[in-house]
Design a protein around this motif. Sequence first.
Motif: not given
Length: 307
Positions: A139-146, A292-298, A254-263
Amino acid sequence: IDHIAPVKDKNLISRLEECAVKALLSGDKSVWFAVPVVIEWETIIGFRYTPQGETFDDILTEDVLGALKSSLVEFEQLKQKRVLVIDSTTNEVRESWPVSRCLYGEIQLESEEYCITDGRWYKVDNTYSDTINRDYETTKISDIVFPDYTKNHNGEKDYNKELADSSNTLLLMDRENIPYGGGRSRIELCDVLSSDGKLIHVKRYGGSSVMSHLFNQGLISMDLIKSEPSFVEKANQSIAQKDPQGAFAISDNSTTEVVYGIVTSDNSDLPNIPFFSKVAFHHVKKRLKTMGVAVSIGAIHEANKID
């Protein structure tokens, strides 16, 4: 159904329980404890193992083992010991579970794969297990800085606000539920929205039901964006109340990705989640990719900072 079957043989269950005890005592990370149900973290102050005992922020292996009356020898001790959920308002026990219900993980016995979830053992087809684990591990690792999740945060609500405030490209949408579908039906678009079309959903780590709830939240909102123009219109009305300039307005394109941030309390970039959660994630990711939506986890790492 074709790949996973409940274990009913009592002798086999006994052997699996012995393996789980050995794994816990050796510090094997293939088994661990987690909250088994979806809870509102801001409404509790933590967990105890006796009504007046020490309060813990999470259900961790070292705390569970330390709370037992005697050193862990047999699985029955985990069935008899209970985790107490402490209410933040009354400081009283709100609910409790046997410690064994909070145990998750995967065990290999005689070249066969088994997993435990919600206190029950299941046999998993080896090929299927490999497929699910490989899919999750790639799974792709999100580029969001959590930011780290700390004791300063009074639940996910506080954390989501800090995340949104950390960048002018992020907008807080937590608890901005959108009426849709008739009656009292309400849909949460996401917890935090990015200006480049990422829908970020945040959840503190828990058992299979908790993670599956998180993954399906992301699927449901994105499915509505892609298939229901009237939902998009209502979502943009909600967004406009916080963003009058329209920088965060969404569309089906315009909605291109779902990001799941898991504590999570572990230090890896990809949190270790129960096998059934990986199965749920596998199917959610497949559905999102067909849109057509990317999925990532942070991974959102827990820290003990107190101001």
